[in-house]
Design a protein around this motif. Structure first.
Motif, PDB file in Angstrom:
ATOM      1  N   MET A   1       0.850  -1.171   0.000  1.00 43.83           N
ATOM      2  CA  MET A   1       0.000   0.000   0.000  1.00 43.83           C
ATOM      3  C   MET A   1       0.895   1.234   0.000  1.00 43.83           C
ATOM      4  O   MET A   1       1.794   1.346   0.819  1.00 43.83           O
ATOM      5  CB  MET A   1      -0.904  -0.051   1.225  1.00 43.83           C
ATOM      6  N   THR A   2       0.644   2.174  -0.903  1.00 40.04           N
ATOM      7  CA  THR A   2       1.429   3.402  -0.950  1.00 40.04           C
ATOM      8  C   THR A   2       0.845   4.419   0.011  1.00 40.04           C
ATOM      9  O   THR A   2      -0.249   4.244   0.546  1.00 40.04           O
ATOM     10  CB  THR A   2       1.436   4.001  -2.376  1.00 40.04           C
ATOM     11  N   SER A   3       1.556   5.523   0.196  1.00 38.78           N
ATOM     12  CA  SER A   3       1.076   6.556   1.110  1.00 38.78           C
ATOM     13  C   SER A   3      -0.197   7.227   0.608  1.00 38.78           C
ATOM     14  O   SER A   3      -0.891   7.870   1.377  1.00 38.78           O
ATOM     15  CB  SER A   3       2.172   7.597   1.326  1.00 38.78           C
ATOM     16  N   LYS A   4      -0.527   7.072  -0.662  1.00 43.65           N
ATOM     17  CA  LYS A   4      -1.732   7.685  -1.211  1.00 43.65           C
ATOM     18  C   LYS A   4      -2.960   6.797  -1.068  1.00 43.65           C
ATOM     19  O   LYS A   4      -4.066   7.239  -1.296  1.00 43.65           O
ATOM     20  CB  LYS A   4      -1.531   8.007  -2.694  1.00 43.65           C
ATOM     21  N   GLU A   5      -2.763   5.542  -0.715  1.00 43.73           N
ATOM     22  CA  GLU A   5      -3.878   4.612  -0.640  1.00 43.73           C
ATOM     23  C   GLU A   5      -4.467   4.563   0.762  1.00 43.73           C
ATOM     24  O   GLU A   5      -3.754   4.568   1.752  1.00 43.73           O
ATOM     25  CB  GLU A   5      -3.430   3.201  -1.026  1.00 43.73           C
ATOM     26  N   ILE A   6      -5.771   4.526   0.815  1.00 44.45           N
ATOM     27  CA  ILE A   6      -6.486   4.366   2.069  1.00 44.45           C
ATOM     28  C   ILE A   6      -7.497   3.246   1.858  1.00 44.45           C
ATOM     29  O   ILE A   6      -8.225   3.238   0.872  1.00 44.45           O
ATOM     30  CB  ILE A   6      -7.224   5.659   2.458  1.00 44.45           C
ATOM     31  N   ARG A   7      -7.532   2.316   2.744  1.00 47.79           N
ATOM     32  CA  ARG A   7      -8.516   1.232   2.682  1.00 47.79           C
ATOM     33  C   ARG A   7      -9.663   1.619   3.603  1.00 47.79           C
ATOM     34  O   ARG A   7      -9.541   1.575   4.815  1.00 47.79           O
ATOM     35  CB  ARG A   7      -7.888  -0.077   3.127  1.00 47.79           C
ATOM     36  N   LEU A   8     -10.749   2.009   3.023  1.00 46.97           N
ATOM     37  CA  LEU A   8     -11.900   2.504   3.752  1.00 46.97           C
ATOM     38  C   LEU A   8     -12.941   1.405   3.895  1.00 46.97           C
ATOM     39  O   LEU A   8     -13.212   0.669   2.944  1.00 46.97           O
ATOM     40  CB  LEU A   8     -12.502   3.683   2.987  1.00 46.97           C
ATOM     41  N   LYS A   9     -13.515   1.300   5.090  1.00 41.09           N
ATOM     42  CA  LYS A   9     -14.647   0.417   5.311  1.00 41.09           C
ATOM     43  C   LYS A   9     -15.795   1.270   5.813  1.00 41.09           C
ATOM     44  O   LYS A   9     -15.586   2.276   6.483  1.00 41.09           O
ATOM     45  CB  LYS A   9     -14.313  -0.680   6.318  1.00 41.09           C
ATOM     46  N   VAL A  10     -17.010   0.850   5.503  1.00 40.29           N
ATOM     47  CA  VAL A  10     -18.196   1.591   5.905  1.00 40.29           C
ATOM     48  C   VAL A  10     -19.026   0.717   6.823  1.00 40.29           C
ATOM     49  O   VAL A  10     -19.403  -0.398   6.458  1.00 40.29           O
ATOM     50  CB  VAL A  10     -19.035   2.010   4.675  1.00 40.29           C
ATOM     51  N   ALA A  11     -19.287   1.242   8.022  1.00 38.38           N
ATOM     52  CA  ALA A  11     -20.142   0.553   8.985  1.00 38.38           C
ATOM     53  C   ALA A  11     -21.479   1.279   9.016  1.00 38.38           C
ATOM     54  O   ALA A  11     -21.522   2.510   9.111  1.00 38.38           O
ATOM     55  CB  ALA A  11     -19.489   0.568  10.362  1.00 38.38           C
ATOM     56  N   GLU A  12     -22.547   0.529   8.927  1.00 38.65           N
ATOM     57  CA  GLU A  12     -23.875   1.130   8.939  1.00 38.65           C
ATOM     58  C   GLU A  12     -24.538   0.882  10.285  1.00 38.65           C
ATOM     59  O   GLU A  12     -24.487  -0.228  10.809  1.00 38.65           O
ATOM     60  CB  GLU A  12     -24.727   0.557   7.817  1.00 38.65           C
ATOM     61  N   TYR A  13     -25.153   1.938  10.821  1.00 41.92           N
ATOM     62  CA  TYR A  13     -25.849   1.814  12.090  1.00 41.92           C
ATOM     63  C   TYR A  13     -27.044   0.881  11.954  1.00 41.92           C
ATOM     64  O   TYR A  13     -27.680   0.830  10.896  1.00 41.92           O
ATOM     65  CB  TYR A  13     -26.341   3.188  12.557  1.00 41.92           C
ATOM     66  N   PRO A  14     -27.375   0.191  13.048  1.00 45.48           N
ATOM     67  CA  PRO A  14     -28.588  -0.629  13.018  1.00 45.48           C
ATOM     68  C   PRO A  14     -29.817   0.264  12.844  1.00 45.48           C
ATOM     69  O   PRO A  14     -29.775   1.464  13.153  1.00 45.48           O
ATOM     70  CB  PRO A  14     -28.608  -1.304  14.396  1.00 45.48           C
ATOM     71  N   ASP A  15     -30.904  -0.315  12.370  1.00 51.98           N
ATOM     72  CA  ASP A  15     -32.149   0.442  12.213  1.00 51.98           C
ATOM     73  C   ASP A  15     -32.534   1.092  13.536  1.00 51.98           C
ATOM     74  O   ASP A  15     -32.382   0.507  14.606  1.00 51.98           O
ATOM     75  CB  ASP A  15     -33.276  -0.478  11.740  1.00 51.98           C
ATOM     76  N   GLY A  16     -33.012   2.316  13.440  1.00 48.34           N
ATOM     77  CA  GLY A  16     -33.473   3.031  14.625  1.00 48.34           C
ATOM     78  C   GLY A  16     -32.439   3.955  15.232  1.00 48.34           C
ATOM     79  O   GLY A  16     -32.737   4.680  16.181  1.00 48.34           O
ATOM     80  N   PHE A  17     -31.218   3.956  14.721  1.00 45.91           N
ATOM     81  CA  PHE A  17     -30.179   4.838  15.253  1.00 45.91           C
ATOM     82  C   PHE A  17     -29.761   5.799  14.162  1.00 45.91           C
ATOM     83  O   PHE A  17     -29.644   5.452  13.002  1.00 45.91           O
ATOM     84  CB  PHE A  17     -28.980   4.029  15.758  1.00 45.91           C
ATOM     85  N   ASP A  18     -29.529   7.050  14.574  1.00 44.08           N
ATOM     86  CA  ASP A  18     -29.254   8.095  13.592  1.00 44.08           C
ATOM     87  C   ASP A  18     -27.792   8.489  13.506  1.00 44.08           C
ATOM     88  O   ASP A  18     -27.462   9.492  12.908  1.00 44.08           O
ATOM     89  CB  ASP A  18     -30.102   9.323  13.896  1.00 44.08           C
ATOM     90  N   GLY A  19     -26.914   7.739  14.097  1.00 41.43           N
ATOM     91  CA  GLY A  19     -25.505   8.062  13.989  1.00 41.43           C
ATOM     92  C   GLY A  19     -24.881   8.523  15.287  1.00 41.43           C
ATOM     93  O   GLY A  19     -23.730   8.927  15.302  1.00 41.43           O
ATOM     94  N   ASP A  20     -25.624   8.480  16.386  1.00 46.06           N
ATOM     95  CA  ASP A  20     -25.068   8.876  17.673  1.00 46.06           C
ATOM     96  C   ASP A  20     -24.551   7.632  18.387  1.00 46.06           C
ATOM     97  O   ASP A  20     -25.318   6.798  18.863  1.00 46.06           O
ATOM     98  CB  ASP A  20     -26.131   9.577  18.513  1.00 46.06           C
ATOM     99  N   VAL A  21     -23.240   7.490  18.441  1.00 49.09           N
ATOM    100  CA  VAL A  21     -22.619   6.315  19.055  1.00 49.09           C
ATOM    101  C   VAL A  21     -23.024   6.203  20.519  1.00 49.09           C
ATOM    102  O   VAL A  21     -23.288   5.109  21.019  1.00 49.09           O
ATOM    103  CB  VAL A  21     -21.087   6.351  18.904  1.00 49.09           C
ATOM    104  N   ALA A  22     -23.102   7.337  21.234  1.00 51.54           N
ATOM    105  CA  ALA A  22     -23.461   7.307  22.655  1.00 51.54           C
ATOM    106  C   ALA A  22     -24.847   6.697  22.844  1.00 51.54           C
ATOM    107  O   ALA A  22     -25.058   5.886  23.751  1.00 51.54           O
ATOM    108  CB  ALA A  22     -23.400   8.709  23.237  1.00 51.54           C
ATOM    109  N   ASP A  23     -25.801   7.074  21.988  1.00 47.95           N
ATOM    110  CA  ASP A  23     -27.150   6.488  22.083  1.00 47.95           C
ATOM    111  C   ASP A  23     -27.092   4.983  21.895  1.00 47.95           C
ATOM    112  O   ASP A  23     -27.747   4.229  22.609  1.00 47.95           O
ATOM    113  CB  ASP A  23     -28.087   7.094  21.035  1.00 47.95           C
ATOM    114  N   LEU A  24     -26.335   4.551  20.917  1.00 51.82           N
ATOM    115  CA  LEU A  24     -26.233   3.122  20.639  1.00 51.82           C
ATOM    116  C   LEU A  24     -25.577   2.390  21.809  1.00 51.82           C
ATOM    117  O   LEU A  24     -26.079   1.357  22.269  1.00 51.82           O
ATOM    118  CB  LEU A  24     -25.431   2.879  19.354  1.00 51.82           C
ATOM    119  N   LEU A  25     -24.492   2.926  22.331  1.00 53.03           N
ATOM    120  CA  LEU A  25     -23.760   2.244  23.404  1.00 53.03           C
ATOM    121  C   LEU A  25     -24.529   2.227  24.721  1.00 53.03           C
ATOM    122  O   LEU A  25     -24.326   1.343  25.554  1.00 53.03           O
ATOM    123  CB  LEU A  25     -22.391   2.893  23.604  1.00 53.03           C
ATOM    124  N   ASN A  26     -25.426   3.180  24.924  1.00 51.76           N
ATOM    125  CA  ASN A  26     -26.173   3.274  26.180  1.00 51.76           C
ATOM    126  C   ASN A  26     -27.518   2.568  26.147  1.00 51.76           C
ATOM    127  O   ASN A  26     -28.311   2.722  27.067  1.00 51.76           O
ATOM    128  CB  ASN A  26     -26.354   4.744  26.577  1.00 51.76           C
TER     129      ASN A  26
END
Length: 142
Positions: A1-26
Motif C-alpha cells: 500500500m502506498t502513502s496515497k492509498e487508504i482502505r476505507l470500510k463503511v459501517a452502517e448503524y442498526p435500524d433506529g439509530f441516527d448516527g449517535d454512538v453514545a445512544d447506541l452504546l447506552n
C-alpha cells in the motif's frame, strides 16, 4: 500500500439509530450491536456500488441511469489494484444488469481519453493519439 492509498470500510448503524454512538452504546445490547456493526463493516467500494443509485438519485432501470452510475464510479474503479478492480467491476455489472465487458470498455475509454488518445468505436481501433490541432496522429499499438 502506498502513502496515497487508504482502505476505507463503511459501517452502517442498526435500524433506529441516527448516527449517535453514545445512544447506541447506552441502550441494552448496544455495545454488542456496536461490535457487530464494526465487524460487519464493508469495503468502501462495495458500499459505493450498493448505494450508487441512492446517493446519486439515479434510476438504474434506465440506460441513462446505468451510464450515469458507471460514470460516477469510474475514478474509484480506476484507483483499485487490478484484483480488487475485477471484483468491483463484477459487483457493478451485477447491480446494473449489464456485462463486465461494457464496464471495462468504459474504464479503457476513460484512461485513453485521459492519456490524450482519440476514442474510436471498438471496430475502428487501434487508438490514435489526438493532435492538439484536432488532427489524428499516429496509431498507438493495441
Amino acid at each position: 500500500m502506498t502513502s496515497k492509498e487508504i482502505r476505507l470500510k463503511v459501517a452502517e448503524y442498526p435500524d433506529g439509530f441516527d448516527g449517535d454512538v453514545a445512544d447506541l452504546l447506552n441502550t441494552p445490547g448496544g455495545p454488542e450491536a456496536f461490535g457487530a456493526m464494526i465487524r460487519n463493516a464493508r469495503p468502501g467500494p462495495s458500499w459505493m456500488i450498493e448505494h450508487v443509485d441512492d446517493v446519486g438519485g439515479l434510476d438504474l432501470s434506465t440506460v441513462e441511469g446505468k451510464v450515469a452510475a458507471t460514470e460516477d464510479l469510474v475514478d474509484m474503479l480506476l484507483h483499485q489494484p487490478p484484483i480488487a478492480r475485477e471484483k468491483y467491476v463484477a459487483e457493478l455489472a451485477e447491480k446494473l444488469g449489464c456485462s463486465q465487458a461494457a464496464i471495462k470498455e468504459t474504464l479503457d475509454e476513460t484512461l485513453a481519453l485521459r492519456r490524450g488518445y482519440y476514442v474510436q468505436h471498438p471496430q475502428e481501433r487501434p487508438w490514435r493519439r489526438a493532435d492538439p490541432n484536432g488532427e489524428i496522429g499516429m496509431d498507438i499499438p493495441s
